[in-house]
Design a protein around this motif. Sequence first.
Motif, PDB file in Angstrom:
ATOM      1  N   PRO A  61      -0.665   2.708   5.336  1.00  0.00           N
ATOM      2  CA  PRO A  61       0.040   1.887   4.356  1.00  0.00           C
ATOM      3  C   PRO A  61       0.490   2.683   3.137  1.00  0.00           C
ATOM      4  O   PRO A  61       1.485   2.327   2.513  1.00  0.00           O
ATOM      5  CB  PRO A  61      -0.999   0.829   3.960  1.00  0.00           C
ATOM      6  CG  PRO A  61      -1.945   0.789   5.103  1.00  0.00           C
ATOM      7  CD  PRO A  61      -2.009   2.187   5.642  1.00  0.00           C
ATOM      8  N   LYS A  62      -0.239   3.744   2.827  1.00  0.00           N
ATOM      9  CA  LYS A  62       0.093   4.560   1.655  1.00  0.00           C
ATOM     10  C   LYS A  62       0.793   5.837   2.092  1.00  0.00           C
ATOM     11  O   LYS A  62       0.337   6.961   1.865  1.00  0.00           O
ATOM     12  CB  LYS A  62      -1.166   4.871   0.847  1.00  0.00           C
ATOM     13  CG  LYS A  62      -1.836   3.626   0.294  1.00  0.00           C
ATOM     14  CD  LYS A  62      -3.089   3.961  -0.489  1.00  0.00           C
ATOM     15  CE  LYS A  62      -3.770   2.692  -0.998  1.00  0.00           C
ATOM     16  NZ  LYS A  62      -5.010   3.001  -1.755  1.00  0.00           N
ATOM     17  N   SER A  63       1.922   5.648   2.761  1.00  0.00           N
ATOM     18  CA  SER A  63       2.730   6.765   3.237  1.00  0.00           C
ATOM     19  C   SER A  63       4.188   6.342   3.217  1.00  0.00           C
ATOM     20  O   SER A  63       4.499   5.143   3.121  1.00  0.00           O
ATOM     21  CB  SER A  63       2.323   7.171   4.658  1.00  0.00           C
ATOM     22  OG  SER A  63       2.686   6.163   5.590  1.00  0.00           O
ATOM     23  N   ARG A  85      -1.934 -12.349   3.239  1.00  0.00           N
ATOM     24  CA  ARG A  85      -1.117 -11.293   3.832  1.00  0.00           C
ATOM     25  C   ARG A  85      -0.133 -10.728   2.811  1.00  0.00           C
ATOM     26  O   ARG A  85       0.045  -9.510   2.687  1.00  0.00           O
ATOM     27  CB  ARG A  85      -0.367 -11.847   5.044  1.00  0.00           C
ATOM     28  CG  ARG A  85       0.399 -10.792   5.841  1.00  0.00           C
ATOM     29  CD  ARG A  85       1.089 -11.418   7.037  1.00  0.00           C
ATOM     30  NE  ARG A  85       0.126 -12.075   7.915  1.00  0.00           N
ATOM     31  CZ  ARG A  85       0.061 -13.379   8.113  1.00  0.00           C
ATOM     32  NH1 ARG A  85       0.886 -14.185   7.458  1.00  0.00           N
ATOM     33  NH2 ARG A  85      -0.814 -13.892   8.931  1.00  0.00           N
ATOM     34  N   LEU A  86       0.515 -11.607   2.071  1.00  0.00           N
ATOM     35  CA  LEU A  86       1.476 -11.166   1.067  1.00  0.00           C
ATOM     36  C   LEU A  86       0.790 -10.453  -0.092  1.00  0.00           C
ATOM     37  O   LEU A  86       1.332  -9.496  -0.656  1.00  0.00           O
ATOM     38  CB  LEU A  86       2.293 -12.355   0.559  1.00  0.00           C
ATOM     39  CG  LEU A  86       3.338 -12.877   1.537  1.00  0.00           C
ATOM     40  CD1 LEU A  86       3.887 -14.226   1.060  1.00  0.00           C
ATOM     41  CD2 LEU A  86       4.473 -11.881   1.709  1.00  0.00           C
ATOM     42  N   ASP A  87      -0.387 -10.903  -0.456  1.00  0.00           N
ATOM     43  CA  ASP A  87      -1.128 -10.236  -1.518  1.00  0.00           C
ATOM     44  C   ASP A  87      -1.488  -8.813  -1.103  1.00  0.00           C
ATOM     45  O   ASP A  87      -1.396  -7.879  -1.913  1.00  0.00           O
ATOM     46  CB  ASP A  87      -2.398 -11.031  -1.838  1.00  0.00           C
ATOM     47  CG  ASP A  87      -3.043 -10.590  -3.135  1.00  0.00           C
ATOM     48  OD1 ASP A  87      -2.348 -10.560  -4.170  1.00  0.00           O
ATOM     49  OD2 ASP A  87      -4.242 -10.253  -3.119  1.00  0.00           O
ATOM     50  N   ALA A  88      -1.875  -8.634   0.162  1.00  0.00           N
ATOM     51  CA  ALA A  88      -2.181  -7.292   0.660  1.00  0.00           C
ATOM     52  C   ALA A  88      -0.927  -6.417   0.666  1.00  0.00           C
ATOM     53  O   ALA A  88      -0.964  -5.242   0.282  1.00  0.00           O
ATOM     54  CB  ALA A  88      -2.778  -7.372   2.063  1.00  0.00           C
ATOM     55  N   LEU A  89       0.200  -6.988   1.082  1.00  0.00           N
ATOM     56  CA  LEU A  89       1.464  -6.246   1.061  1.00  0.00           C
ATOM     57  C   LEU A  89       1.815  -5.815  -0.353  1.00  0.00           C
ATOM     58  O   LEU A  89       2.275  -4.688  -0.579  1.00  0.00           O
ATOM     59  CB  LEU A  89       2.599  -7.108   1.629  1.00  0.00           C
ATOM     60  CG  LEU A  89       2.836  -7.078   3.132  1.00  0.00           C
ATOM     61  CD1 LEU A  89       3.959  -8.042   3.486  1.00  0.00           C
ATOM     62  CD2 LEU A  89       3.178  -5.675   3.605  1.00  0.00           C
ATOM     63  N   ALA A  90       1.614  -6.700  -1.306  1.00  0.00           N
ATOM     64  CA  ALA A  90       1.918  -6.384  -2.706  1.00  0.00           C
ATOM     65  C   ALA A  90       1.112  -5.169  -3.169  1.00  0.00           C
ATOM     66  O   ALA A  90       1.655  -4.267  -3.825  1.00  0.00           O
ATOM     67  CB  ALA A  90       1.624  -7.584  -3.595  1.00  0.00           C
ATOM     68  N   SER A 107       0.910   0.565  -4.581  1.00  0.00           N
ATOM     69  CA  SER A 107       0.288   1.878  -4.398  1.00  0.00           C
ATOM     70  C   SER A 107       1.335   2.921  -4.014  1.00  0.00           C
ATOM     71  O   SER A 107       1.324   4.047  -4.529  1.00  0.00           O
ATOM     72  CB  SER A 107      -0.789   1.809  -3.314  1.00  0.00           C
ATOM     73  OG  SER A 107      -1.868   0.993  -3.716  1.00  0.00           O
ATOM     74  N   CYS A 108       2.243   2.551  -3.113  1.00  0.00           N
ATOM     75  CA  CYS A 108       3.286   3.485  -2.694  1.00  0.00           C
ATOM     76  C   CYS A 108       4.225   3.813  -3.848  1.00  0.00           C
ATOM     77  O   CYS A 108       4.689   4.956  -3.976  1.00  0.00           O
ATOM     78  CB  CYS A 108       4.066   2.902  -1.521  1.00  0.00           C
ATOM     79  SG  CYS A 108       3.143   2.901   0.039  1.00  0.00           S
ATOM     80  N   ALA A 109       4.518   2.839  -4.684  1.00  0.00           N
ATOM     81  CA  ALA A 109       5.380   3.096  -5.844  1.00  0.00           C
ATOM     82  C   ALA A 109       4.738   4.107  -6.781  1.00  0.00           C
ATOM     83  O   ALA A 109       5.405   5.022  -7.284  1.00  0.00           O
ATOM     84  CB  ALA A 109       5.662   1.791  -6.586  1.00  0.00           C
ATOM     85  N   ARG A 110       3.430   3.965  -7.016  1.00  0.00           N
ATOM     86  CA  ARG A 110       2.727   4.919  -7.881  1.00  0.00           C
ATOM     87  C   ARG A 110       2.726   6.313  -7.267  1.00  0.00           C
ATOM     88  O   ARG A 110       2.940   7.319  -7.974  1.00  0.00           O
ATOM     89  CB  ARG A 110       1.297   4.442  -8.131  1.00  0.00           C
ATOM     90  CG  ARG A 110       1.208   3.209  -9.029  1.00  0.00           C
ATOM     91  CD  ARG A 110      -0.223   2.948  -9.472  1.00  0.00           C
ATOM     92  NE  ARG A 110      -1.085   2.581  -8.359  1.00  0.00           N
ATOM     93  CZ  ARG A 110      -1.287   1.333  -7.964  1.00  0.00           C
ATOM     94  NH1 ARG A 110      -0.685   0.323  -8.584  1.00  0.00           N
ATOM     95  NH2 ARG A 110      -2.098   1.064  -6.957  1.00  0.00           N
ATOM     96  N   LEU A 111       2.509   6.391  -5.968  1.00  0.00           N
ATOM     97  CA  LEU A 111       2.517   7.691  -5.298  1.00  0.00           C
ATOM     98  C   LEU A 111       3.902   8.331  -5.365  1.00  0.00           C
ATOM     99  O   LEU A 111       4.029   9.543  -5.566  1.00  0.00           O
ATOM    100  CB  LEU A 111       2.081   7.529  -3.839  1.00  0.00           C
ATOM    101  CG  LEU A 111       0.600   7.213  -3.619  1.00  0.00           C
ATOM    102  CD1 LEU A 111       0.350   6.829  -2.163  1.00  0.00           C
ATOM    103  CD2 LEU A 111      -0.260   8.410  -4.008  1.00  0.00           C
ATOM    104  N   SER A 120       4.028  12.107  -4.565  1.00  0.00           N
ATOM    105  CA  SER A 120       2.913  12.284  -3.642  1.00  0.00           C
ATOM    106  C   SER A 120       3.008  11.355  -2.421  1.00  0.00           C
ATOM    107  O   SER A 120       2.043  11.243  -1.670  1.00  0.00           O
ATOM    108  CB  SER A 120       1.578  12.027  -4.357  1.00  0.00           C
ATOM    109  OG  SER A 120       1.396  12.938  -5.407  1.00  0.00           O
ATOM    110  N   LEU A 121       4.137  10.689  -2.240  1.00  0.00           N
ATOM    111  CA  LEU A 121       4.294   9.794  -1.100  1.00  0.00           C
ATOM    112  C   LEU A 121       4.986  10.556   0.013  1.00  0.00           C
ATOM    113  O   LEU A 121       6.152  10.916  -0.107  1.00  0.00           O
ATOM    114  CB  LEU A 121       5.111   8.558  -1.487  1.00  0.00           C
ATOM    115  CG  LEU A 121       5.214   7.466  -0.410  1.00  0.00           C
ATOM    116  CD1 LEU A 121       3.849   6.819  -0.175  1.00  0.00           C
ATOM    117  CD2 LEU A 121       6.237   6.412  -0.818  1.00  0.00           C
ATOM    118  N   ASP A 122       4.261  10.835   1.088  1.00  0.00           N
ATOM    119  CA  ASP A 122       4.862  11.554   2.203  1.00  0.00           C
ATOM    120  C   ASP A 122       4.454  10.957   3.526  1.00  0.00           C
ATOM    121  O   ASP A 122       3.862   9.899   3.576  1.00  0.00           O
ATOM    122  CB  ASP A 122       4.511  13.040   2.123  1.00  0.00           C
ATOM    123  CG  ASP A 122       2.999  13.258   2.072  1.00  0.00           C
ATOM    124  OD1 ASP A 122       2.239  12.333   2.451  1.00  0.00           O
ATOM    125  OD2 ASP A 122       2.586  14.349   1.650  1.00  0.00           O
TER     126      ASP A 122
END
Length: 212
Positions: free
Chosen positions: A76-78, A191-196, A201-205, A210-212
């Motif tokens: 999820p964090k990629s 489900r939507l809360d988890a997506l949020a 997290s991806c936006a911060r990375l 650092s998002l790869d």
Amino acid sequence: MASDFHRPTRFPPRMFEGYLGAEDPAHVSRVAHDTAAAVLSRVRADPDPEVVSRLVTYTDQHGIDAIAELWAHASPKSLPGALWRIYLLRTLIRQDAASTSLAYQRGTEVSRTIDQVVAGAPVPAGPAEVQELADVILQGVFSGDFAVALERAAAFCRVTSAGYASLADDADAADAVHPERSEQLTRRALRLDALADEFASCARLWRRDSLD
């Protein structure tokens, strides 16, 4: 990849967690990261409106499973995980725009955050407006500020999650004998809360390169 002539496949929300690992996870991961980076860098280097439009509507013609084959297994964090979730969110909105818009509208009434401002949907937002917002967010991924696009997606998810939670409370109070409706709405909210959280997290990375 699915064939160019593959008919669009409806992707029920319950299948979100249903993808199993491949026989060679390292290979799948490498392909996911390589294709995500190649698509994003190439389009963002020259964001031709026609190309961006085709990418936004890609799943309308080829089905969400075409994207899932490439990116659904990614963390999820990629980068591929973020792209997969943006496409998934757009598909979920388009498959049930009426319920989504109802939940979003309720969310704007019960939420006490600035998320509705960040999301950028008009108020009131009907089915057409939430579908348009999903397209605009995906366009921003390819031709705008990538982190902002993810933050708008996160904000939309949080508002809609709050709306579904509120509707679940209503359903629970209205029909205690048949709790299925309330449970379904609660699952959507979670489900939507988890997506949020994943979008944020991806936006911060991304902002930290650092998002790869």
